[in-house]
Design a protein around this motif. Sequence first.
Motif, PDB file in Angstrom:
ATOM      1  N   ARG A  16       0.847  -1.190   0.000  1.00  0.00           N
ATOM      2  CA  ARG A  16       0.000   0.000   0.000  1.00  0.00           C
ATOM      3  C   ARG A  16       0.887   1.246   0.000  1.00  0.00           C
ATOM      4  O   ARG A  16       1.774   1.400   0.845  1.00  0.00           O
ATOM      5  N   PHE A  17       0.619   2.150  -0.956  1.00  0.00           N
ATOM      6  CA  PHE A  17       1.301   3.433  -1.049  1.00  0.00           C
ATOM      7  C   PHE A  17       0.303   4.536  -0.672  1.00  0.00           C
ATOM      8  O   PHE A  17      -0.838   4.528  -1.145  1.00  0.00           O
ATOM      9  N   THR A  18       0.752   5.479   0.175  1.00  0.00           N
ATOM     10  CA  THR A  18      -0.104   6.591   0.579  1.00  0.00           C
ATOM     11  C   THR A  18       0.696   7.882   0.532  1.00  0.00           C
ATOM     12  O   THR A  18       1.922   7.893   0.694  1.00  0.00           O
ATOM     13  N   ALA A  19      -0.023   8.985   0.327  1.00  0.00           N
ATOM     14  CA  ALA A  19       0.595  10.311   0.335  1.00  0.00           C
ATOM     15  C   ALA A  19      -0.483  11.336   0.624  1.00  0.00           C
ATOM     16  O   ALA A  19      -1.584  11.271   0.068  1.00  0.00           O
ATOM     17  N   ASP A  20      -0.146  12.256   1.541  1.00  0.00           N
ATOM     18  CA  ASP A  20      -1.017  13.410   1.724  1.00  0.00           C
ATOM     19  C   ASP A  20      -0.840  14.326   0.520  1.00  0.00           C
ATOM     20  O   ASP A  20       0.257  14.427  -0.048  1.00  0.00           O
ATOM     21  N   HIS A  21      -1.891  14.997   0.149  1.00  0.00           N
ATOM     22  CA  HIS A  21      -1.773  15.878  -1.006  1.00  0.00           C
ATOM     23  C   HIS A  21      -0.809  17.013  -0.694  1.00  0.00           C
ATOM     24  O   HIS A  21      -0.823  17.585   0.400  1.00  0.00           O
ATOM     25  N   TRP A  22       0.071  17.311  -1.634  1.00  0.00           N
ATOM     26  CA  TRP A  22       1.130  18.273  -1.455  1.00  0.00           C
ATOM     27  C   TRP A  22       0.778  19.556  -2.203  1.00  0.00           C
ATOM     28  O   TRP A  22      -0.047  19.583  -3.104  1.00  0.00           O
ATOM     29  N   ALA A  23       1.444  20.616  -1.759  1.00  0.00           N
ATOM     30  CA  ALA A  23       1.235  21.877  -2.459  1.00  0.00           C
ATOM     31  C   ALA A  23       1.795  21.778  -3.877  1.00  0.00           C
ATOM     32  O   ALA A  23       2.787  21.077  -4.123  1.00  0.00           O
ATOM     33  N   PHE A  24       1.148  22.442  -4.789  1.00  0.00           N
ATOM     34  CA  PHE A  24       1.596  22.490  -6.185  1.00  0.00           C
ATOM     35  C   PHE A  24       1.660  21.098  -6.800  1.00  0.00           C
ATOM     36  O   PHE A  24       2.609  20.734  -7.486  1.00  0.00           O
ATOM     37  N   ASP A  25       0.614  20.275  -6.544  1.00  0.00           N
ATOM     38  CA  ASP A  25       0.611  18.922  -7.090  1.00  0.00           C
ATOM     39  C   ASP A  25       0.434  18.908  -8.603  1.00  0.00           C
ATOM     40  O   ASP A  25       0.669  17.884  -9.243  1.00  0.00           O
ATOM     41  N   PHE A  26       0.044  20.047  -9.164  1.00  0.00           N
ATOM     42  CA  PHE A  26      -0.092  20.085 -10.618  1.00  0.00           C
ATOM     43  C   PHE A  26       1.262  19.993 -11.313  1.00  0.00           C
ATOM     44  O   PHE A  26       1.335  19.783 -12.523  1.00  0.00           O
ATOM     45  N   LEU A  27       2.348  20.129 -10.540  1.00  0.00           N
ATOM     46  CA  LEU A  27       3.680  20.048 -11.150  1.00  0.00           C
ATOM     47  C   LEU A  27       4.137  18.612 -11.332  1.00  0.00           C
ATOM     48  O   LEU A  27       5.122  18.369 -12.030  1.00  0.00           O
ATOM     49  N   TRP A  28       3.429  17.639 -10.729  1.00  0.00           N
ATOM     50  CA  TRP A  28       3.963  16.288 -10.651  1.00  0.00           C
ATOM     51  C   TRP A  28       2.946  15.265 -11.152  1.00  0.00           C
ATOM     52  O   TRP A  28       1.742  15.488 -11.139  1.00  0.00           O
ATOM     53  N   SER A  29       3.475  14.121 -11.575  1.00  0.00           N
ATOM     54  CA  SER A  29       2.659  12.959 -11.894  1.00  0.00           C
ATOM     55  C   SER A  29       3.390  11.722 -11.391  1.00  0.00           C
ATOM     56  O   SER A  29       4.597  11.741 -11.172  1.00  0.00           O
ATOM     57  N   LEU A  30       2.619  10.636 -11.212  1.00  0.00           N
ATOM     58  CA  LEU A  30       3.181   9.372 -10.755  1.00  0.00           C
ATOM     59  C   LEU A  30       3.230   8.400 -11.921  1.00  0.00           C
ATOM     60  O   LEU A  30       2.350   8.397 -12.787  1.00  0.00           O
ATOM     61  N   GLY A  31       4.273   7.572 -11.932  1.00  0.00           N
ATOM     62  CA  GLY A  31       4.426   6.605 -13.006  1.00  0.00           C
ATOM     63  C   GLY A  31       4.760   5.233 -12.483  1.00  0.00           C
ATOM     64  O   GLY A  31       5.389   5.077 -11.424  1.00  0.00           O
ATOM     65  N   VAL A  32       4.306   4.217 -13.220  1.00  0.00           N
ATOM     66  CA  VAL A  32       4.641   2.821 -12.942  1.00  0.00           C
ATOM     67  C   VAL A  32       5.301   2.279 -14.203  1.00  0.00           C
ATOM     68  O   VAL A  32       4.649   2.182 -15.247  1.00  0.00           O
ATOM     69  N   GLY A  33       6.583   1.956 -14.089  1.00  0.00           N
ATOM     70  CA  GLY A  33       7.309   1.562 -15.291  1.00  0.00           C
ATOM     71  C   GLY A  33       7.369   2.736 -16.263  1.00  0.00           C
ATOM     72  O   GLY A  33       7.737   3.853 -15.899  1.00  0.00           O
TER      73      GLY A  33
END
Length: 761
Positions: free
Chosen positions: A485-502
């Motif tokens: 299980r992966f968790t993260a609180d929403h961070w400021a300026f999340d529009f700058l980032w994306s998550l990737g798998v492979g």
Amino acid sequence: MAWVFYLWVVPLLSVLADSIPDGVLDMECRDRSFVIAVDLSFAGDDASFEAVDMTGTYSITEAYAAKCGYRVSSSPMSGRLELHASYFSCHTDKKDRRVFTFRFNLVVKHDDEVVYALNKTCSPSLECSLREVSCELNYMEVSVRNQVLCASGKEGDSWNFKGPTSGSSTSEWLVMFQRDEEQMVPMSLSDAREQGYTFDMTDERLVFRSPYGQPESFVAMVNNIPVEVVHATLFSRQRWLVIMMDLVAACSMDQGTYEDNGHMVFQTPEAPYTGPDIARIRVGFDGTFQDGADVAAANDTLEIRIPLDVKGGLRKSFASGSLYEFYTFNIYLEQIFEDEEAETRLRLRRILTTPLLPRPLVTQNESIIEERVFQVHLLDVPEDVRLVSLQLNGHEAPFTNSCSVADVVQPSQGHGYRLKVSFDHPAVIQQYYGMYRTMQYSLDINFTLSVMPENELFYHSVSVTALAGPSPPVLDAVCSDSGIRFTADHWAFDFLWSLGVGSDTLTPELARRRGYQMSNDSQRLQLDVPVYSQGFQYKEITLKQFLGTFEIFVQEQQTSTVQRTITKTCPFPTSELIVCSTDGRMTVVADLSEITPSGATPATSHLLGALCGPAEADNTRALFSLPLNSCGSKIKLREGNVIYQNEIFYTKDPDDLEDTDKRLVVQCSYPLEGLHRLFSMYRFESDNPGLGSIFSKLAGGFRTTALPGPVTTTKAPTTPVARRTSAAPFIKRLGSNPGVRYVRVSKHGRKGVKGWNHVRI
């Protein structure tokens, strides 16, 4: 009756101790006094001293101490309770000029009142001068040698006389005080003693003692220095002579002056007595002569300049809104005057205290941009000041991995603290400048400090900023029975980032297609990845367990540049599985219960290559690990896939591979579009992991009995992995490694160039 009862009760209220306790720090004989030092933590607030002689026990009160030659002082700064006793104090046993015996009781009140007997005999090494004057903190004392000169003034014309001892008749001696050249009415010695004066005679010396501020004393200004003077004249008519003795004590009452250059200045008249010339001067602190102070004489004034850091001085912090400090010096001055007839020795003790001085604390911003951390040093913190708490941007900040405080040693300037706060700490304020693709990190720090031991609080604030690239978010990962299980609180300026798998961006659609459980609200992101989902890597596979690893990449939204990798590896129990790796290896854990003949064990099973047995086996299962092109593996092409297939079975005759009617088929399938240079010579490499399957093969064809439940003994994944007896077997994707470009294939089929096999397509 009451008197008898009182004597009977007192022993029950007090306990007389036989030995000197550890709380008594020192019992020291000095040149002209005996000193007892007691630890304040042992003595407490109500400790007291008693003087003891053959006539009884006498409590040393403040008034009695000034009259009898004692001084009791308590200093929280030094942590000591001290008793100073003059060699000529009231209850001292004096013998042969050189032997002085002191007897005191230390009375300590805790649960019970305990009395400690403290006795000491001293023999001073320094011979007394003809006249000695002591300006103590609470009294003035004059002692003169018991010698009277004839009026003729011829050498040798002197004799001893009977001075005014405590047993002298009051009619024999009178005393007349003089106030600023005004002669007062003579009084008897008994009247003088009732007013607080002391007159005493030892074998060779006459002693006169007076507390400060007596009606018969006066303050004269000498070179603009206040000097308290007590002038007593003793006289007696003995036979045909009138014997007169002048006893004068003149003590500087200067309280000292602080100079902004960091010095305390004390002044005293260079020659407080008319006539004799000054011979030498010695200065020290706390009763001990030492170097460190500058002494200068000018305009008949002796000036002593004391630096704040002199050895023997005491320093104390004080909080009143801000931090202040003051210094205290127990100055000890000796002046020796000589004339043609005698030597006069003047000893003076004064406690000098500076005014409250601002004590600024020093902060240094040494933030480390490369490590994305604020590093702030709080320096020049006094030794009696401690850090109590910390606030970051108005919020209480507990000490964690992202906020830590460490002590800093400053031998010459107290101590300090080093504060480290990550740019990613929740309290840090972030402001993004899109034009420059830069983030400004701001932090207001409020240190709460306490002055010990009073616990007086004060505050010190500092603001720091730093410019750096935006910080990628941080994800937490934990193991569960069924996956990670992966968790993260929403961070400021999340529009700058994306998550990737492979190589894929994590979206709700991708999560649904691969069987991930993803929830994403305004507060928190949660991703549950089942253990047999696409993207897992597997290693260290045994019959007991295997390790599953899953990686998530944090990448910039605009450039897709990976800024952070979150990798989590967890152990999972092994039941039955097959792993087809990108480097061309098949690993199989299979349950052989349904194909194992009577009397056989899984350890005797093998693959198509008769010499390829299991690497590990138990009562029902076997583990095989082999390169795809070994152990007799067969290669097939089907619907755009390359399939490597092998079989697990038992046989009586190793040369007759058909000598069995039950076997398990294991295979790995790779899509052709992921294979580059299919017939490369040295290694097998695929862009993607293969699809693996296990199914039963019985005599006469494949049996179509499906096994209940998942292959492994873990909780069932989103898509259960089961064995099917079908010509088109169910396939489960297992294992992953980064994709590569070259593929090695098996040695089967017709022999081609250089002994390597080719497959006709």
